[in-house]
Enzyme design. Sequence first.
Site, mmCIF file in Angstrom:
data_model
loop_
_atom_site.group_PDB
_atom_site.id
_atom_site.type_symbol
_atom_site.label_atom_id
_atom_site.label_comp_id
_atom_site.label_asym_id
_atom_site.label_seq_id
_atom_site.Cartn_x
_atom_site.Cartn_y
_atom_site.Cartn_z
ATOM 1 N N SER A 92 0.857 -1.186 0.000
ATOM 2 C CA SER A 92 0.000 0.000 0.000
ATOM 3 C C SER A 92 0.888 1.229 0.000
ATOM 4 O O SER A 92 1.980 1.216 0.577
ATOM 5 C CB SER A 92 -0.934 0.009 1.211
ATOM 6 O OG SER A 92 -0.179 0.016 2.389
ATOM 7 N N HIS A 106 -3.221 7.418 -3.725
ATOM 8 C CA HIS A 106 -3.194 6.232 -2.859
ATOM 9 C C HIS A 106 -3.386 5.009 -3.745
ATOM 10 O O HIS A 106 -4.158 5.047 -4.702
ATOM 11 C CB HIS A 106 -4.340 6.319 -1.838
ATOM 12 C CG HIS A 106 -4.732 4.993 -1.254
ATOM 13 N ND1 HIS A 106 -5.893 4.328 -1.624
ATOM 14 C CD2 HIS A 106 -4.119 4.192 -0.342
ATOM 15 C CE1 HIS A 106 -5.974 3.194 -0.951
ATOM 16 N NE2 HIS A 106 -4.915 3.087 -0.173
ATOM 17 N N VAL A 109 -2.661 -3.046 -3.285
ATOM 18 C CA VAL A 109 -3.005 -4.362 -3.839
ATOM 19 C C VAL A 109 -2.729 -5.397 -2.754
ATOM 20 O O VAL A 109 -1.736 -5.297 -2.033
ATOM 21 C CB VAL A 109 -2.228 -4.713 -5.136
ATOM 22 C CG1 VAL A 109 -2.814 -3.993 -6.337
ATOM 23 C CG2 VAL A 109 -0.742 -4.409 -5.018
ATOM 24 N N HIS A 145 -8.359 8.381 -15.208
ATOM 25 C CA HIS A 145 -9.428 7.407 -15.458
ATOM 26 C C HIS A 145 -9.219 6.630 -16.758
ATOM 27 O O HIS A 145 -9.590 5.460 -16.838
ATOM 28 C CB HIS A 145 -10.790 8.096 -15.421
ATOM 29 C CG HIS A 145 -11.296 8.294 -14.023
ATOM 30 N ND1 HIS A 145 -11.940 7.301 -13.327
ATOM 31 C CD2 HIS A 145 -11.206 9.346 -13.172
ATOM 32 C CE1 HIS A 145 -12.245 7.733 -12.112
ATOM 33 N NE2 HIS A 145 -11.809 8.975 -11.995
ATOM 34 N N GLY A 259 -2.245 -4.584 14.553
ATOM 35 C CA GLY A 259 -1.291 -4.380 13.462
ATOM 36 C C GLY A 259 -0.217 -3.385 13.869
ATOM 37 O O GLY A 259 -0.243 -2.821 14.969
ATOM 38 N N ARG A 260 0.734 -3.161 12.975
ATOM 39 C CA ARG A 260 1.846 -2.259 13.295
ATOM 40 C C ARG A 260 1.399 -0.818 13.085
ATOM 41 O O ARG A 260 1.255 -0.348 11.960
ATOM 42 C CB ARG A 260 3.037 -2.593 12.408
ATOM 43 C CG ARG A 260 4.281 -1.801 12.786
ATOM 44 C CD ARG A 260 5.491 -2.321 12.040
ATOM 45 N NE ARG A 260 6.701 -1.685 12.532
ATOM 46 C CZ ARG A 260 7.264 -0.615 11.982
ATOM 47 N NH1 ARG A 260 6.710 -0.045 10.928
ATOM 48 N NH2 ARG A 260 8.377 -0.108 12.476
#
Length: 299
Positions: A92, A106, A109, A145, A259-260
């Site tokens: 990410s 941003h 995947v 787009h 999570g971290r």
Amino acid sequence: MKPDAAQVKTFLLQLQDNLCQQLSAVDGAPFIEDAWQREGGGGGRSRVLRDGNVFEQAGVNFSHVHGDAMPASATAHRPELAGRSFEAMGVSLVVHPLNPYVPTSHANVRFFIAEKPGADPVWWFGGGFDLTPYYGFEEDAIHWHRTARDLCLPFGEEVYPRYKKWCDDYFYLKHRQEQRGIGGLFFDDLNTPDFDHCFAFMQAVGNGYADAYLPIVERRKAMPYGERERHFQLYRRGRYVEFNLVWDRGTLFGLQTGGRTESILMSMPPLVRWEYDYQPEPGSPEAALSEFIQVRDWL
């Protein structure tokens, strides 16, 4: 074909390398790497570029976590995952440019697989990319787009419209009744028709982000701006923070499941401001943004 998590991991690590190289080439500043381990299993590589020439902050994060059992928060909506070991991996990134005429971007995947002996694995891909301009340029929105549509076309005519709509619906600030930006693509739970097809689509999205974003950066990075534009950029960044902390499923899931934190909050802009009941001057470029980010067909 049986899902091949090792193959996905190899692609994701290479994608992180490629994206950092591409962003560094535009900026001139290097990424600093912070490798980390997760107590419950797995770890990752967080890379951050700070105080660059073009990017005030860019973060590109790879993570691969695994465990013997899913956290309760994850199995509440998917009881079929209970009692399975799992692997989750992804890349990410969030880029916060210095120049207010360059939009924030941003991309993400990810791949998830849960297995138990004697049963078929449960797996899926997700991801997408979206753009958050502060000053709207139609040619930039069309390029963004068009790139998204073109990478979707080999996978079917219906893919771009479906994932564009999903992106518009997802990146919406309900409490403000406004879009976060001009959208792009968003997909989740992708596991049909087969692993190879889904993996190929995730790769197309991951590789397509730079094609969509970097030409816009090159076009806008040298535009002159002043205190007024910077002031507005910092104000609008507040919307980014609001979305991530209030609505974003990934952020909430990460924080709720231990999570971290540093990696999860890497998406936050380094500077941001709020102003009570701010109203842009009627007819100003700042006032035009609310119209520009309305959902529309850009192509």
